[in-house]
Design a protein around this motif. Structure first.
Motif, PDB file in Angstrom:
ATOM      1  N   ALA A  68      34.495  46.767  31.762  1.00  0.00           N
ATOM      2  CA  ALA A  68      35.165  45.465  31.821  1.00  0.00           C
ATOM      3  C   ALA A  68      35.625  45.118  33.231  1.00  0.00           C
ATOM      4  O   ALA A  68      35.511  43.958  33.665  1.00  0.00           O
ATOM      5  CB  ALA A  68      36.354  45.463  30.863  1.00  0.00           C
ATOM      6  N   ALA A  69      36.149  46.100  33.977  1.00  0.00           N
ATOM      7  CA  ALA A  69      36.665  45.807  35.321  1.00  0.00           C
ATOM      8  C   ALA A  69      35.567  45.295  36.271  1.00  0.00           C
ATOM      9  O   ALA A  69      35.778  44.294  36.970  1.00  0.00           O
ATOM     10  CB  ALA A  69      37.346  47.045  35.898  1.00  0.00           C
ATOM     11  N   PRO A  70      34.376  45.901  36.353  1.00  0.00           N
ATOM     12  CA  PRO A  70      33.326  45.348  37.220  1.00  0.00           C
ATOM     13  C   PRO A  70      32.884  43.948  36.813  1.00  0.00           C
ATOM     14  O   PRO A  70      32.579  43.119  37.683  1.00  0.00           O
ATOM     15  CB  PRO A  70      32.177  46.354  37.073  1.00  0.00           C
ATOM     16  CG  PRO A  70      32.830  47.635  36.688  1.00  0.00           C
ATOM     17  CD  PRO A  70      33.983  47.219  35.823  1.00  0.00           C
ATOM     18  N   VAL A  71      32.863  43.673  35.515  1.00  0.00           N
ATOM     19  CA  VAL A  71      32.472  42.330  35.075  1.00  0.00           C
ATOM     20  C   VAL A  71      33.503  41.307  35.534  1.00  0.00           C
ATOM     21  O   VAL A  71      33.153  40.219  36.040  1.00  0.00           O
ATOM     22  CB  VAL A  71      32.301  42.300  33.544  1.00  0.00           C
ATOM     23  CG1 VAL A  71      32.022  40.879  33.068  1.00  0.00           C
ATOM     24  CG2 VAL A  71      31.167  43.214  33.112  1.00  0.00           C
ATOM     25  N   GLY A  72      34.797  41.613  35.376  1.00  0.00           N
ATOM     26  CA  GLY A  72      35.838  40.699  35.854  1.00  0.00           C
ATOM     27  C   GLY A  72      35.780  40.498  37.358  1.00  0.00           C
ATOM     28  O   GLY A  72      35.955  39.379  37.859  1.00  0.00           O
ATOM     29  N   THR A  73      35.542  41.590  38.083  1.00  0.00           N
ATOM     30  CA  THR A  73      35.412  41.475  39.536  1.00  0.00           C
ATOM     31  C   THR A  73      34.230  40.585  39.912  1.00  0.00           C
ATOM     32  O   THR A  73      34.314  39.765  40.857  1.00  0.00           O
ATOM     33  CB  THR A  73      35.250  42.864  40.160  1.00  0.00           C
ATOM     34  OG1 THR A  73      36.359  43.688  39.786  1.00  0.00           O
ATOM     35  CG2 THR A  73      35.170  42.774  41.667  1.00  0.00           C
ATOM     36  N   ALA A  74      33.136  40.704  39.171  1.00  0.00           N
ATOM     37  CA  ALA A  74      31.945  39.875  39.460  1.00  0.00           C
ATOM     38  C   ALA A  74      32.243  38.402  39.263  1.00  0.00           C
ATOM     39  O   ALA A  74      31.729  37.547  40.009  1.00  0.00           O
ATOM     40  CB  ALA A  74      30.796  40.322  38.563  1.00  0.00           C
ATOM     41  N   VAL A  75      33.082  38.063  38.273  1.00  0.00           N
ATOM     42  CA  VAL A  75      33.427  36.658  38.029  1.00  0.00           C
ATOM     43  C   VAL A  75      34.171  36.080  39.231  1.00  0.00           C
ATOM     44  O   VAL A  75      33.844  34.994  39.730  1.00  0.00           O
ATOM     45  CB  VAL A  75      34.265  36.535  36.747  1.00  0.00           C
ATOM     46  CG1 VAL A  75      34.811  35.117  36.596  1.00  0.00           C
ATOM     47  CG2 VAL A  75      33.430  36.901  35.531  1.00  0.00           C
ATOM     48  N   VAL A  76      35.181  36.808  39.712  1.00  0.00           N
ATOM     49  CA  VAL A  76      35.985  36.311  40.842  1.00  0.00           C
ATOM     50  C   VAL A  76      35.140  36.259  42.107  1.00  0.00           C
ATOM     51  O   VAL A  76      35.173  35.272  42.864  1.00  0.00           O
ATOM     52  CB  VAL A  76      37.222  37.204  41.041  1.00  0.00           C
ATOM     53  CG1 VAL A  76      38.032  36.729  42.236  1.00  0.00           C
ATOM     54  CG2 VAL A  76      38.076  37.211  39.780  1.00  0.00           C
ATOM     55  N   VAL A  77      34.364  37.305  42.385  1.00  0.00           N
ATOM     56  CA  VAL A  77      33.545  37.342  43.601  1.00  0.00           C
ATOM     57  C   VAL A  77      32.490  36.239  43.574  1.00  0.00           C
ATOM     58  O   VAL A  77      32.227  35.575  44.594  1.00  0.00           O
ATOM     59  CB  VAL A  77      32.886  38.726  43.747  1.00  0.00           C
ATOM     60  CG1 VAL A  77      31.872  38.718  44.885  1.00  0.00           C
ATOM     61  CG2 VAL A  77      33.952  39.780  43.996  1.00  0.00           C
ATOM     62  N   ALA A  78      31.883  36.009  42.415  1.00  0.00           N
ATOM     63  CA  ALA A  78      30.855  34.966  42.322  1.00  0.00           C
ATOM     64  C   ALA A  78      31.441  33.591  42.595  1.00  0.00           C
ATOM     65  O   ALA A  78      30.816  32.762  43.294  1.00  0.00           O
ATOM     66  CB  ALA A  78      30.208  35.003  40.939  1.00  0.00           C
ATOM     67  N   GLN A  79      32.637  33.336  42.074  1.00  0.00           N
ATOM     68  CA  GLN A  79      33.253  32.034  42.333  1.00  0.00           C
ATOM     69  C   GLN A  79      33.624  31.880  43.809  1.00  0.00           C
ATOM     70  O   GLN A  79      33.430  30.806  44.405  1.00  0.00           O
ATOM     71  CB  GLN A  79      34.488  31.855  41.451  1.00  0.00           C
ATOM     72  CG  GLN A  79      35.012  30.422  41.430  1.00  0.00           C
ATOM     73  CD  GLN A  79      36.073  30.227  40.383  1.00  0.00           C
ATOM     74  OE1 GLN A  79      37.212  30.637  40.603  1.00  0.00           O
ATOM     75  NE2 GLN A  79      35.729  29.598  39.263  1.00  0.00           N
ATOM     76  N   ALA A  80      34.139  32.942  44.418  1.00  0.00           N
ATOM     77  CA  ALA A  80      34.470  32.875  45.846  1.00  0.00           C
ATOM     78  C   ALA A  80      33.207  32.667  46.687  1.00  0.00           C
ATOM     79  O   ALA A  80      33.215  31.878  47.653  1.00  0.00           O
ATOM     80  CB  ALA A  80      35.195  34.151  46.261  1.00  0.00           C
TER      81      ALA A  80
END
Length: 445
Positions: free
Chosen positions: A132-144
């Protein structure tokens, strides 16, 4: 609160193929793997879908009032929101795949963030934190990255970068909150399942312990049955053999022997009823003898015609376990003496004190030359039935009888009983034509 993963689908495979990773499926998903979605799951799915739709509507209203957002851009945002919300009905089947697939839509369209958060919550509930943590990180990084790429390609110094930073920060905080909530739900479910499993395991272990205790009790009862009934039946054998050997005996001696036979048979039946009653009951024990009961045991043997002398030098009251074991030693010695050396004198010695231990000795002399069994021995006779013989005094009730079957099992069981009590047992010929059975039992202070 979110429901479990779709019942009909297996856990996702590890990266690169292979079997599902341990712990990849949320607790309870396997148990529901072969049934349809229940009412609770439908309520949860509709509720989360409604939350995502309301989130998109709120942002749509806000963007509609923004003069810088064109109608075409708003339509594109709304279209992305509709697709993202519709895809949420697949979240139980492919939680991780759906969360990753919504990243491009949520990065482009703010209206789709609600669906993205719901998908992240599903991942946090049904997958471990390392997924779950890498998926959440991917969401924030992708938006940035999307906003950074937008600013780079626009080349407009007046671009609203502050608003974009605010959106990225809001998204990061919301992602952390959603992941934390989902992990809390997952851990609570794991705790509930663990408590249920522990309760079931504890119940099974308690039942197993009860069964083992019952088996040990039944084994002890079987030993008691051998000791008690063997003693009674040996009396019957002695007197019945005497009646058979001396049919012309005086009426008073015949009556006395018959009375002993009747009393012993009645007592044997009583003992057998007690044993059967204990075996039928779920719990319970046979009445256990003590060291003080040795006197009545000796008196019973004397009444049956066996010359027995008792020497006691016991200081204090022995513990129940020690007294019961000593009683069984004396009982076995007297039984064997009647079987294999009828008419021989028997001496029983009890001496000891707390801290010194308890010594028990049963010694019989040599049987009369015409007696049954191996002369002078209280050890089991190799012949299953020996010839009847009169007593030393010629009386019918003085202890004559047929030899009882014996294969040494009584002494074997007695040795095991003494060993369990922490004592020592010795037996064998005494060198004077007789037989000696002796034991030492620990007697704690």
């Amino acid at each position: 609160m979110d429901g479990p993963a779709p019942p009909s689908q297996p856990a996702p495979a590890r990266p690169g193929g292979g079997p599902p990773a341990p712990g990849a499926t949320a607790p309870g998903a396997t148990a529901r793997a072969h049934r349809r979605r229940g009412l609770r799951e439908w309520v949860v799915d509709i509720g989360l879908f409604t939350v995502a739709v309301l989130y998109g509507l709120a942002w749509a209203i806000a963007l509609e009032e923004d003069p810088e957002v064109s109608d075409a851009a708003l339509i594109r945002e709304q279209t992305a929101c509709v697709l993202a919300c519709a895809a949420l009905w697949l979240r139980r089947r492919w939680p991780v795949g759906l969360a990753l697939g919504l990243i491009p839509l949520s990065s482009y369209a703010t209206l789709a963030d609600g669906a993205q958060f719901v998908a992240l919550f599903t991942v946090a509930v049904h997958r471990p934190a390392k997924v779950a943590a890498p998926v959440g990180t991917a969401v924030v990084v992708a938006q940035a990255l999307y906003f950074g790429l937008y600013l780079l390609l626009a080349g407009d110094p007046d671009a609203p970068d502050d608003d974009m930073l605010w959106i990225v920060g809001f998204t990061a905080i919301t992602v952390l909150a959603v992941l934390g909530w989902g992990m809390m739900v997952r851990h609570r479910r794991q705790l509930v399942v663990s408590l249920r499993e522990r309760a079931v395991r504890a119940e099974a272990e308690a039942q197993l312990r009860a069964e083992q205790a019952q088996m040990r009790a039944r084994e002890q009862i079987a030993r008691e049955m051998h000791d008690v009934l063997g003693h009674r039946l040996s009396l019957l054998s002695v007197h019945a053999g005497a009646l058979e050997y001396r049919p012309d005996a005086p009426p008073e001696e015949v009556a006395r022997a018959a009375a002993v036979i009747r009393g012993s048979a009645h007592q044997a039946l009583q003992d057998l009823r007690e044993v059967i009653g204990v075996l039928r009951a779920p719990v319970g024990e046979l009445p256990q003898p003590t060291l003080a009961d040795v006197r009545s045991l000796v008196a019973e043997s004397v009444e049956a015609g066996t010359p027995v002398t008792l020497e006691e030098a016991v200081a204090g009251r022995a513990p129940d376990t020690v007294g019961r074991t000593a009683y069984r030693i004396v009982q076995e010695g007297l039984t064997n003496a009647r079987r294999h050396a009828p008419g021989a004198a028997v001496r029983v010695v009890l001496r000891g004190a707390a801290g010194d231990g308890l010594e028990v000795e049963v010694r019989n002399g040599a049987a009369p030359a015409h007696g049954p069994g191996r002369p002078g021995s209280s050890a089991p006779s190799p012949d299953p039935v020996a010839a009847p013989a009169p007593t030393a005094g010629g009386g019918v009730g003085a202890g004559a009888g047929v030899g009882a079957p014996g294969g040494g099992q009584g002494l074997i069981g007695l040795a095991e009983r003494v060993s369990l009590a922490g004592g020592r047992l010795t037996h064998g010929p005494d060198g004077e034509g007789g037989f000696r059975l002796a034991a030492w039992l620990p007697w704690p202070v």
